[in-house]
Scaffold this active site. Structure first.
Site, PDB file in Angstrom:
ATOM      1  N   HIS A   1       0.839  -1.184   0.029  1.00 46.21           N
ATOM      2  CA  HIS A   1       0.064  -0.047   0.087  1.00 46.21           C
ATOM      3  C   HIS A   1       0.888   1.339   0.068  1.00 46.21           C
ATOM      4  CE1 HIS A   1      -3.551   2.378  -0.334  1.00 46.21           C
ATOM      5  NE2 HIS A   1      -2.895   3.334   0.395  1.00 46.21           N
TER       6      HIS A   1
ATOM      7  N   TYR B   1       1.883   5.429  -2.453  1.00 45.47           N
ATOM      8  CA  TYR B   1       2.104   6.816  -2.127  1.00 45.47           C
ATOM      9  C   TYR B   1       3.726   6.981  -2.601  1.00 45.47           C
ATOM     10  CZ  TYR B   1      -2.174   6.356   0.231  1.00 45.47           C
ATOM     11  OH  TYR B   1      -3.637   6.101   0.367  1.00 45.47           O
TER      12      TYR B   1
ATOM     13  N   HIS C   1     -10.161   1.355 -10.295  1.00 45.22           N
ATOM     14  CA  HIS C   1      -9.762   2.384  -9.239  1.00 45.22           C
ATOM     15  C   HIS C   1      -8.151   3.023  -9.686  1.00 45.22           C
ATOM     16  CE1 HIS C   1      -8.170   3.856  -5.534  1.00 45.22           C
ATOM     17  NE2 HIS C   1      -7.403   2.876  -5.376  1.00 45.22           N
ATOM     18  N   PHE C   2      -7.090   1.803  -9.939  1.00 47.26           N
ATOM     19  CA  PHE C   2      -5.895   2.265  -9.930  1.00 47.26           C
ATOM     20  C   PHE C   2      -5.223   2.898 -11.342  1.00 47.26           C
ATOM     21  CE2 PHE C   2      -4.957  -2.363 -10.192  1.00 47.26           C
ATOM     22  CZ  PHE C   2      -4.193  -2.400 -11.391  1.00 47.26           C
ATOM     23  N   HIS C   3      -6.085   2.645 -12.397  1.00 47.69           N
ATOM     24  CA  HIS C   3      -5.714   3.230 -13.505  1.00 47.69           C
ATOM     25  C   HIS C   3      -6.131   4.729 -13.535  1.00 47.69           C
ATOM     26  CE1 HIS C   3      -5.118  -0.975 -15.205  1.00 47.69           C
ATOM     27  NE2 HIS C   3      -4.196  -0.107 -16.196  1.00 47.69           N
TER      28      HIS C   3
ATOM     29  N   ARG D   1     -10.959  -9.684 -11.835  1.00 44.17           N
ATOM     30  CA  ARG D   1     -10.110  -8.999 -12.550  1.00 44.17           C
ATOM     31  C   ARG D   1      -8.841 -10.140 -12.739  1.00 44.17           C
ATOM     32  NH1 ARG D   1      -6.452  -6.570  -7.162  1.00 44.17           N
ATOM     33  NH2 ARG D   1      -5.018  -6.055  -8.904  1.00 44.17           N
ATOM     34  N   ARG D   2      -7.716  -9.790 -13.575  1.00 49.73           N
ATOM     35  CA  ARG D   2      -6.828 -10.676 -13.752  1.00 49.73           C
ATOM     36  C   ARG D   2      -7.042 -11.946 -14.220  1.00 49.73           C
ATOM     37  NH1 ARG D   2      -2.860 -10.039  -8.534  1.00 49.73           N
ATOM     38  NH2 ARG D   2      -1.752  -8.431  -9.544  1.00 49.73           N
TER      39      ARG D   2
END
Ligand code: HAS
Length: 548
Positions: A219, A223, A370-372, A435-436
């Site tokens: 995680h 950041y 979300h992470f794209h 996913r994946r």
């Protein structure tokens, strides 16, 4: 400048190669199997999962880390020149070579389909030892740069004991301290579990312990990707917009909160894992909501700085200031479009973090949706934007009108493509598409998600165009023949600050970075200690297997 350019170019080459696999993933989620075509074009690609691993590793791990090393070394180095502190370039080059060689060693098994373990490399999936060794050396390179920057800050403090740390250096030091603490999980996982296991020195690995160590770093690593972009948004974007940063102390508070709360939150990736008690998962859920606060402060501070810029440029009324911003400059446009995408991306993150809602979206395509938006749009676009002011000053090669236009078109298409894809992936996630998964191989399995799948097909095509245009601009700039001394002499466009906080007790308290670091360590020990003791005391090693 040369060293920074080397970090930057290696990073963008990784992004180029990694991104070219992207449209194939997007088409897969549009139920179109383009992998047979890819196998004809690149015979070494043997499976969807190998393509996905290359895509994830190159974009999410390699590109982001190299750009973090470039930005969070260059900014404090330029700032501290004025205080008589110089970086140790020999070690800077050692780190570059470590990153390069580590990448090379890790790339060989990846290309040979011997490390198709996805970018999270969870055991019991087992890759070739060279992948783990290469990746470890690659990550260690970032720690060398971190120590160099901390060393520069200590020299600054020695030379100027009475001065408050200047802002860019403050950001860089808190950032690297966060990463030194955060990377411990990955280092322990690689050195004590994965490398001995892949070399056959031990017979098995405990998957839960490995996952826990991975997410300890996994995680905060987001950041580690995000904060170099935030540094540019605070330090440079207000100036590119034609205004000022509204508050220096607020920017410091943001970086300090990331130092405190980035690490003790990893269980929010493991809500579904048995073997970790719900109490600790809940504690991490609460701390995750804390780590959203500095981003909410950023939303306010950066938006206010942009409004100030728009008004200083003559914009009037409720929205007139937005129109007055420099929408013809890709260096400005790219990060601002990224910020717009970050709003739904951040809201989605809060959904993910919410303990019970997470069960609705976990392991569905919602998560890549979300992470794209987060790393694929805000972080990547901020770095893309930086190319248009940073490469000229690193090389002395000025921007031409053609390059500016290609860059502008490229970043707009990137933004539109990512938004279209994010809609498709979030929507499919709510329809339970996993996913994946190589879903195009089973075209009848998810017919109920046919409409959002169309979004992915469209996104794949738009993003391919975006890649072509952006990288045309990037390489056209890099390989231009013309150099100008005045361009090479340009400095980082650090923004002026409207409110600098002065020399007050509050600013002095913020400047006690070691104190805050000690507090961060304490928080990590409290949040992780009991669970790690329990996991190390109850090991259940299992042998490895291959996915491909
Ligand atoms: Fe996340 C999963 C929670 C932020 C990346 N995340 C992932 C994964 C990745 C990732 C890669 O709690 C997948 C990992 C995997 O493969 O399994 N994430 C959060 C939360 C935040 C968050 C609470 N994530 C990020 C960032 C990432 C990133 C940043 C990359 C850089 N995430 C999760 C959770 C999961 C997760 C769970 C696990 C899900 C599961 O079940 O697997 C927060 O930090 C977000 C805070 C952000 C905000 C937005 C603030 C808005 C701003 C924009 C302002 C706009 C302006 C523009 C100024 C609150 C700053 C003005 C415009 C003008 C024109 C004037």
């Amino acid at each position: 400048k040369k060293l920074t350019l080397y970090y930057l170019v290696l990073g963008f080459v990784a992004l180029l190669v990694g991104s070219l696999f992207g449209p194939f993933q997007a088409l897969n989620y549009g139920n179109v199997d383009a992998y047979p075509l890819l196998k004809r074009l690149l015979p070494f690609v043997q499976s969807y999962y190998q393509g996905l691993t290359l895509h994830g590793v190159l974009n999410a791990i390699v590109f982001t880390q190299l750009l973090a090393m470039a930005v969070m070394f260059y900014l404090p180095a330029r700032e501290l020149r004025a205080y008589g502190v110089r970086p140790n370039l020999t070690w800077g080059w050692v780190a570059w070579w470590m990153a390069f060689l580590g990448l090379l060693v890790a790339a060989l098994p990846l290309l040979a389909n011997e490390a198709t373990v996805l970018y999270t490399f969870y055991p019991p999936l087992k890759g070739h030892w060279a992948f783990y060794v290469g990746a470890t050396v690659f990550v260690a390179a970032s720690l060398v740069v971190g120590l160099l920057v901390i060393g520069m800050w200590l020299r600054f403090k020695k030379l100027h004991p009475e001065r408050i740390t200047p802002l860019a250096t403050y950001m860089a030091v808190t950032f690297w301290l966060m990463w030194l603490l955060a990377s411990l999980g990955l280092v322990v996982e690689s050195v004590f579990l994965l490398i001995p296991w892949s070399l056959g020195l031990v017979q098995g690995v405990d998957p839960l312990l490995a996952r826990t160590l991975f997410w300890y770093t996994g995680h905060p690593i987001v950041y580690f990707w995000l904060l170099p972009a935030y540094a540019l948004l605070y330090l440079v974007l207000p100036k590119l917009a034609g205004g000022k940063l509204i508050s220096d102390p607020l920017a410091r508070v943001v970086f300090l909160l990331f130092l405190l709360f980035s690490v003790p939150v990893g269980f929010h990736h493991q809500y579904a894992d048995p073997g970790i008690t719900p109490t600790w998962k809940f504690v991490h859920a609460v701390l995750t909501l804390f780590v959203a606060v500095p981003s909410l402060i950023t939303a306010f501070t950066v938006a206010a700085s942009l409004e100030l810029a728009g008004r200083m440029r003559g914009g009037k009324g409720l929205f007139g200031w937005i129109k007055a911003l420099p929408w013809d400059n890709p260096a400005f446009v790219a990060p601002v479009l990224g910020l717009i995408a970050f709003i739904p991306g951040g809201a989605g993150g809060i959904v993910n973090a919410s303990y019970t809602l997470n069960y609705v979206i976990h392991n569905t395509t919602w998560v890549p949706g979300h992470f794209h938006l987060q790393v694929g749009t805000l972080v990547t676009m901020t770095m893309m934007g930086a190319v248009f002011w940073l490469v000229p000053q690193l090389t002395g090669k000025p921007l031409t009108e053609g390059i500016r236009k290609a860059g502008l078109a490229g970043v707009w298409l990137w933004f539109v493509g990512m938004l279209v894809m994010a809609v498709g992936l979030h929507w499919q996630g709510l329809l339970n598409v996993p996913r994946r998964a190589y879903i195009a191989q089973a075209p009848d399995a998810y017919t109920h998600a046919a409409v959002p799948m169309v979004f992915n097909i469209l996104a794949g095509i738009i993003l391919l165009l975006a890649i072509v245009l952006f990288f045309y601009a990037f390489f056209a700039l890099l390989f231009r023949g013309e150099r100008r001394a005045e361009v090479a002499a340009e400095e980082v466009p650090f923004a002026e600050v409207l409110s600098d906080g002065g020399d007050t007790p509050a600013m002095r308290l913020l400047d006690r970075i070691w104190f805050w670091f000690a507090l961060a360590v304490l928080l990590v020990v409290l949040a992780y200690g009991p669970t790690l003791v329990q996991l190390f005391g109850n090991l259940n090693p299992v042998p490895g297997w291959r996915l491909w």
